[in-house]
Design a protein around this motif. Structure first.
Motif, short mmCIF file in Angstrom:
data_model
loop_
_atom_site.label_atom_id
_atom_site.label_comp_id
_atom_site.label_asym_id
_atom_site.label_seq_id
_atom_site.Cartn_x
_atom_site.Cartn_y
_atom_site.Cartn_z
N VAL A 17 84.89 105.53 62.21
CA VAL A 17 85.37 105.47 60.82
C VAL A 17 85.26 106.86 60.17
O VAL A 17 86.19 107.34 59.51
N LEU A 18 84.11 107.51 60.38
CA LEU A 18 83.92 108.85 59.84
C LEU A 18 84.90 109.83 60.46
O LEU A 18 85.49 110.68 59.77
N ALA A 19 85.10 109.73 61.78
CA ALA A 19 86.00 110.65 62.48
C ALA A 19 87.44 110.48 62.01
O ALA A 19 88.18 111.46 61.86
N LEU A 20 87.86 109.24 61.76
CA LEU A 20 89.21 108.99 61.27
C LEU A 20 89.41 109.65 59.91
O LEU A 20 90.46 110.27 59.65
N LEU A 21 88.41 109.53 59.04
CA LEU A 21 88.49 110.16 57.73
C LEU A 21 88.55 111.68 57.85
O LEU A 21 89.36 112.34 57.18
N LEU A 22 87.72 112.25 58.72
CA LEU A 22 87.71 113.70 58.91
C LEU A 22 89.04 114.20 59.49
O LEU A 22 89.55 115.24 59.07
N ALA A 23 89.59 113.45 60.44
CA ALA A 23 90.85 113.86 61.05
C ALA A 23 91.98 113.85 60.03
O ALA A 23 92.81 114.77 59.99
N ILE A 24 92.02 112.82 59.18
CA ILE A 24 93.05 112.76 58.14
C ILE A 24 92.87 113.88 57.13
O ILE A 24 93.85 114.47 56.66
N MET A 25 91.62 114.20 56.80
CA MET A 25 91.36 115.30 55.89
C MET A 25 91.84 116.62 56.47
O MET A 25 92.44 117.45 55.77
N LEU A 115 76.77 110.68 62.58
CA LEU A 115 77.23 111.95 62.02
C LEU A 115 77.63 112.93 63.11
O LEU A 115 78.62 113.65 62.99
N ASN A 116 76.84 112.96 64.18
CA ASN A 116 77.15 113.86 65.29
C ASN A 116 78.38 113.39 66.05
O ASN A 116 79.28 114.19 66.36
N SER A 117 78.44 112.09 66.33
CA SER A 117 79.59 111.56 67.08
C SER A 117 80.88 111.68 66.29
O SER A 117 81.95 111.93 66.86
N GLY A 118 80.80 111.52 64.96
CA GLY A 118 81.99 111.64 64.12
C GLY A 118 82.64 113.00 64.23
O GLY A 118 83.88 113.11 64.19
N ALA A 119 81.83 114.06 64.38
CA ALA A 119 82.38 115.41 64.49
C ALA A 119 83.20 115.56 65.77
O ALA A 119 84.27 116.18 65.78
N TYR A 120 82.70 114.99 66.87
CA TYR A 120 83.42 115.10 68.14
C TYR A 120 84.62 114.15 68.19
O TYR A 120 85.69 114.51 68.68
N LEU A 121 84.43 112.93 67.69
CA LEU A 121 85.53 111.98 67.70
C LEU A 121 86.68 112.42 66.80
O LEU A 121 87.85 112.10 67.08
N SER A 122 86.37 113.14 65.73
CA SER A 122 87.44 113.58 64.83
C SER A 122 88.42 114.51 65.53
O SER A 122 89.63 114.46 65.28
#
Length: 238
Positions: A17-25, A115-122
């Motif tokens: 969920v965090l990665a999707l938000l970061l990617a869209i940003m 938080l760490n996984s979101g950075a890589y998944l994004s």
């Protein structure tokens, strides 16, 4: 083992969920200072500080800084920052999940891993979105779809299909990386190894058992991922 699997599942869910938000940003085109790129007579500036400022995208900048910071710092430091700094003065409810997992230690572990996984998944999600041909967007817009509808109904379904194997592999990686949470007292597999070592002063046997348990978790998961990857690729070969 239940704690390790729970850590991994929640990390992948919240991290996605965090990665999707970061990617869209990072892919957004929000430029609040766009008007500074025009001269008084309405022509576009070719250079200068105002031209640079007009291209500034705050959402993309924030997401980029986040990704670079979390990818460039050790996971252990991030875990300690979350546990000792962020939650250091917060009194979390003290109860046990499944009768053994201490919530006040489990929650910071999930947040730090997410938080760490979101950075890589994004980055995985962003590459998946960018892999979709631009003609898809043009076709969607010609049909009257808005940018949000285009992303939801056209781009994301295709992108997720392309990146699903990479996301699943991230789940396998998280299973192994969750072992670091024993340093803050999360009762996962390596915590059991540490407890046995302290009680028996023997380390070889519990480490071998822990390695076998991790293998039994990750190897079947990898094979299941490979199976679904082959199933999804059948349509591409037709």
């Amino acid at each position: 083992m239940i704690c390790t699997v729970s850590l991994s599942l929640l990390t992948v869910i919240f991290g996605f969920v965090l990665a999707l938000l970061l990617a869209i940003m990072r892919l957004s085109n929000v430029r609040p200072f766009r008007f500074l790129g025009l001269t008084k007579d309405g022509h576009l500036r070719e250079q200068g500080a105002l031209m640079v400022l007009s291209r500034f995208n705050p959402l993309s900048f924030i997401a980029t800084v986040y990704v670079e910071v979390f990818r460039a710092t050790p996971m252990l430091v991030q875990l300690f920052m979350v546990y000792y700094v962020v939650f250091g003065d917060i009194d979390l409810p003290s109860f046990k999940i499944f009768g053994t997992i201490r919530f006040e230690r489990f929650l910071p572990g999930v947040i730090a891993l997410s938080l760490n996984s979101g950075a890589y998944l994004s980055e995985i999600i962003r590459s998946g979105i960018q892999s979709i041909d631009g003609g898809q967007t043009e076709a969607a817009r010609s049909l009257g779809l808005s940018q949000v509808q285009n992303m939801r109904f056209v781009i994301l379904p295709q992108a997720i299909k392309n990146i699903l194997p990479a996301i699943a592999n991230e789940f396998v990686t998280i299973i192994k990386e969750s072992s670091i949470c024993y340093t803050i007292g999360v009762q996962e597999i390596m915590y059991a190894v540490s407890s046995i070592k302290g009680a028996t002063y023997r380390i070889a046997e519990p480490l071998v058992v822990a390695a076998c348990v991790y293998f039994c978790l990750t190897f079947p998961t990898s094979k299941i991922i490979a199976y679904f990857e082959r199933r999804m690729s059948r349509g591409d070969r037709r």
